[in-house]
Design an enzyme around this catalytic site. Structure first.
Site, PDB file in Angstrom:
ATOM      1  N   TRP A  91     -11.708  -7.285  -5.596  1.00  0.00           N
ATOM      2  CA  TRP A  91     -10.543  -7.868  -4.597  1.00  0.00           C
ATOM      3  C   TRP A  91     -10.232  -6.702  -3.602  1.00  0.00           C
ATOM      4  CZ3 TRP A  91     -10.507 -10.872  -9.114  1.00  0.00           C
ATOM      5  CH2 TRP A  91     -10.343  -9.897 -10.558  1.00  0.00           C
ATOM      6  N   VAL A 107      -4.503  -3.280  -1.689  1.00  0.00           N
ATOM      7  CA  VAL A 107      -3.056  -3.703  -2.530  1.00  0.00           C
ATOM      8  C   VAL A 107      -3.876  -4.725  -3.446  1.00  0.00           C
ATOM      9  CG1 VAL A 107      -1.028  -5.237  -2.476  1.00  0.00           C
ATOM     10  CG2 VAL A 107      -1.717  -3.300  -0.585  1.00  0.00           C
ATOM     11  N   GLY A 144     -11.706  -6.775   0.167  1.00  0.00           N
ATOM     12  CA  GLY A 144     -11.441  -7.444   1.086  1.00  0.00           C
ATOM     13  C   GLY A 144      -9.753  -7.527   1.183  1.00  0.00           C
ATOM     14  N   HIS A 145      -8.968  -6.866   0.317  1.00  0.00           N
ATOM     15  CA  HIS A 145      -7.589  -6.895   0.420  1.00  0.00           C
ATOM     16  C   HIS A 145      -7.040  -5.578   0.148  1.00  0.00           C
ATOM     17  CE1 HIS A 145      -3.410  -8.337  -1.266  1.00  0.00           C
ATOM     18  NE2 HIS A 145      -3.815  -9.512  -0.602  1.00  0.00           N
ATOM     19  N   PHE A 146      -6.692  -4.737   0.816  1.00  0.00           N
ATOM     20  CA  PHE A 146      -7.339  -4.701   2.359  1.00  0.00           C
ATOM     21  C   PHE A 146      -8.206  -3.693   2.444  1.00  0.00           C
ATOM     22  CE2 PHE A 146      -3.046  -6.859   2.160  1.00  0.00           C
ATOM     23  CZ  PHE A 146      -3.364  -7.910   2.828  1.00  0.00           C
TER      24      PHE A 146
END
Length: 159
Positions: free
Chosen positions: A56, A66, A59-61
């Site tokens: 994750w 986070v 792309g987050h972020f």
């Protein structure tokens, strides 16, 4: 060696391999690293180590990683699922409700989440849990989850 549900239920803690015997989840969705304490049908505590290599974070972020809130909710639901399953629920139970979930601080790579779930109610085929996720003693997330047993007939003891 396969560990029976009775042996798991009497354990003070579960390692990763034992958790895999209780939950049907597998990588990348098995989020619990260790269940430190469990009282079947009543409450439990667990640990999730947050690694920067988790998918994750791609792309987050990308510039300020986070942990997504939904991943924290899923980890809490998995702990509640362990507590529920060890009290006699089906192997596969479902997250059926999320209420009053609040996020108090960001969770970032390198953090260790301490998760807790305590049953607050329920009935035949479902259980409600008050859940929290903490980092270094600070609340990162807290709320209420409902876990449902699709078989519905295997009731866990009432609180």
């Amino acid at each position: 060696m396969t560990i029976g549900a009775t042996q798991l239920a009497s354990a003070t803690g579960l390692n990763h391999d034992q958790i895999r015997q209780v939950l049907p989840h597998r990588w990348p969705m098995l989020l619990l690293d260790r269940v430190s304490r469990v009282e079947p049908g009543v409450k439990g505590t667990a640990t999730k180590n947050v690694a920067g290599t988790e998918l994750w974070f791609q792309g987050h972020f990308p510039t300020a990683a986070v942990l997504p809130g939904i991943v924290i909710i899923e980890a809490l639901a998995q702990l509640a699922g362990v507590v529920f399953a060890l009290a006699g629920a089906s192997e596969i139970s479902y997250l059926a409700g999320v209420r009053s979930m609040r996020f108090r601080r960001p969770v970032v790579p390198g953090d260790q989440l301490t998760l807790s779930a305590e049953r607050t109610g329920g009935g035949a085929g479902f259980a409600e849990y008050r859940v929290s996720a903490r980092v270094d003693g600070q609340v990162a997330a807290e709320g209420n989850l409902t876990i449902a047993d699709p078989a519905g007939q295997r009731s866990v003891r009432k609180v």
